[in-house]
Motif scaffolding. Sequence first.
Motif, PDB file in Angstrom:
ATOM      1  N   SER A  35       0.848  -1.191   0.000  1.00  0.00           N
ATOM      2  CA  SER A  35       0.000   0.000   0.000  1.00  0.00           C
ATOM      3  C   SER A  35       0.882   1.240   0.000  1.00  0.00           C
ATOM      4  O   SER A  35       1.907   1.288   0.680  1.00  0.00           O
ATOM      5  CB  SER A  35      -0.905   0.021   1.238  1.00  0.00           C
ATOM      6  OG  SER A  35      -1.796  -1.069   1.226  1.00  0.00           O
ATOM      7  N   ILE A  68       1.032   5.246   0.857  1.00  0.00           N
ATOM      8  CA  ILE A  68       0.413   6.338   1.609  1.00  0.00           C
ATOM      9  C   ILE A  68       1.158   7.618   1.257  1.00  0.00           C
ATOM     10  O   ILE A  68       2.375   7.710   1.459  1.00  0.00           O
ATOM     11  CB  ILE A  68       0.485   6.088   3.123  1.00  0.00           C
ATOM     12  CG1 ILE A  68      -0.186   4.753   3.481  1.00  0.00           C
ATOM     13  CG2 ILE A  68      -0.156   7.241   3.888  1.00  0.00           C
ATOM     14  CD1 ILE A  68       0.072   4.305   4.906  1.00  0.00           C
ATOM     15  N   VAL A 122      -3.417   5.525  -0.805  1.00  0.00           N
ATOM     16  CA  VAL A 122      -4.170   6.419   0.070  1.00  0.00           C
ATOM     17  C   VAL A 122      -3.481   7.771   0.065  1.00  0.00           C
ATOM     18  O   VAL A 122      -2.265   7.860   0.282  1.00  0.00           O
ATOM     19  CB  VAL A 122      -4.241   5.879   1.514  1.00  0.00           C
ATOM     20  CG1 VAL A 122      -4.995   6.870   2.408  1.00  0.00           C
ATOM     21  CG2 VAL A 122      -4.909   4.509   1.540  1.00  0.00           C
ATOM     22  N   VAL A 141      -0.084   9.636   9.065  1.00  0.00           N
ATOM     23  CA  VAL A 141      -0.103   8.250   8.584  1.00  0.00           C
ATOM     24  C   VAL A 141      -1.198   7.466   9.306  1.00  0.00           C
ATOM     25  O   VAL A 141      -1.889   6.626   8.702  1.00  0.00           O
ATOM     26  CB  VAL A 141       1.274   7.590   8.773  1.00  0.00           C
ATOM     27  CG1 VAL A 141       1.212   6.108   8.386  1.00  0.00           C
ATOM     28  CG2 VAL A 141       2.328   8.306   7.932  1.00  0.00           C
ATOM     29  N   ALA A 172      -4.656   7.053   7.844  1.00  0.00           N
ATOM     30  CA  ALA A 172      -4.893   6.079   6.776  1.00  0.00           C
ATOM     31  C   ALA A 172      -5.185   4.686   7.307  1.00  0.00           C
ATOM     32  O   ALA A 172      -5.540   3.786   6.539  1.00  0.00           O
ATOM     33  CB  ALA A 172      -3.685   6.028   5.845  1.00  0.00           C
ATOM     34  N   ALA A 208       3.895  -1.237   3.570  1.00  0.00           N
ATOM     35  CA  ALA A 208       3.396   0.107   3.293  1.00  0.00           C
ATOM     36  C   ALA A 208       4.572   1.013   2.976  1.00  0.00           C
ATOM     37  O   ALA A 208       5.639   0.902   3.589  1.00  0.00           O
ATOM     38  CB  ALA A 208       2.624   0.662   4.489  1.00  0.00           C
ATOM     39  N   VAL A 255       5.501   5.100   2.642  1.00  0.00           N
ATOM     40  CA  VAL A 255       5.048   6.453   2.953  1.00  0.00           C
ATOM     41  C   VAL A 255       5.872   7.449   2.143  1.00  0.00           C
ATOM     42  O   VAL A 255       7.103   7.493   2.252  1.00  0.00           O
ATOM     43  CB  VAL A 255       5.184   6.768   4.452  1.00  0.00           C
ATOM     44  CG1 VAL A 255       4.718   8.201   4.731  1.00  0.00           C
ATOM     45  CG2 VAL A 255       4.385   5.775   5.288  1.00  0.00           C
TER      46      VAL A 255
END
Length: 453
Positions: A8, A10, A53, A89, A92, A103, A105
């Motif tokens: 994912s 972010i 996201v 963060v 999310a 994830a 970032v």
Amino acid sequence: MSYTADLSLIVLAAGQGTRMNSDVPKVLHKVGAAPLLHHALWAGRSIEPGKIVVVTGYGAAQVGKAALAFDPDILLVEQTERKGTAHAVACAADLLVDEKGQALVLYGDTPFVSGDTLLAMRTAAKEFDIVVLGFEAPDPGRYGRLIVDGNQLQEIVEYKDASPAQREISLCNSGVIYANKVLLFDLIAQVGCDNEAGEYYLTDIVALANKAGKSASYVICDAFETQGINTRSELSMAEAAFQSRARAEALENGVTLTAPETVYFALDTVIGRDTVIGPNVIFGPNVTIESEAEVKGFCHLEGCHISRGAQVGPFARLRPGAELAEDVHIGNFVEVKNAILDQGVKVGHLTYLGDAHIGEFTNIGAGTITCNYDGVNKHKTTIGARVFIGSNTMLVAPVRVGNDAMTGSGSVITKDVEDAALALGRAVQVNKPGLAVRLMQLYQAAKAARLKG
């Protein structure tokens, strides 16, 4: 593109950017004709995340709209209170609560992180629970410092909280983090705000991870990649840096730029090899040019597709929806918008083609206009194959000109023209012998009386 379901992305995009002195959210200021946010999303998409996201804040509606314009599947969440990067963060978390894996970032105001750097972080994440992106800074300034032991990252110390000895360290924190997703949110939940700024720092998760027996490491990139944009001056420098890299990449890929320093690219410009780009050409978003085409000087292109062997310009403008097939010729002072030009079409000069479809090998004379707008609605003009449109023809849409037809110069075409027909739509010429001289004498006498008077 295939996507990595367990990764994912972010992107933090909540800041206002007060030093920009602007009502526009910082991440929506543009470099390479694209918002800074799109640059971060472009980089993140290179490692094929399953979910993206974007955390919004200031100007949430505008930022969200820009994010969805990049990818309509992006998930949005608003950070209503700005309490630091860890808090951002954490916003999310609910959108990713059922997600396992990793994830990444990224930051919406940091446009130059490369795909290769992110791939290196993903590789390192196979051995470590947390991977931080760092860089060696000749002048570390107020960046957070990475405290390391070999390839082990022990903690990240913000400048405000660093000791004099720690401030001497030149290995700095970019803020970019690649981590196990479950661990990331577990650690964020433990982050406190006992620091000078009273904020929840994402960087604190490194020390917390080590304390919990988890592993943390770092990847080093060129300092250029970590450049954040906080002022108009930095924005202008970022634009210059982006253009320099884009020009070098185009040349490396086999594109001829006759005056590279005068050509301006967009983030998503695509140009095939052996294409020639003349001086002072400006690319807006969403332009694709195939191989062996030529764009001559002083053209502006946006949202268009130019096929192999086509020639454009000089002084031409292609607007969104312009589609040029192979060997199309667009000359000087021609504007094309939302129009398809089939193979071999020639539009030499001084013409506007909007909301139109032009058949193959048709010739459009100088001064032709497709009159597509009635003040309320747009209408389409369809011109068939092998048509000759005479100079200064007005085509009042909706209208169709059939294959192999012709229009007389100066015609106003308001009705469909059948195949192979000649259409004439102009007033009959009337000559008045001697009237020109008498009119001139009348005008001169009237002027003399006015001046005398």
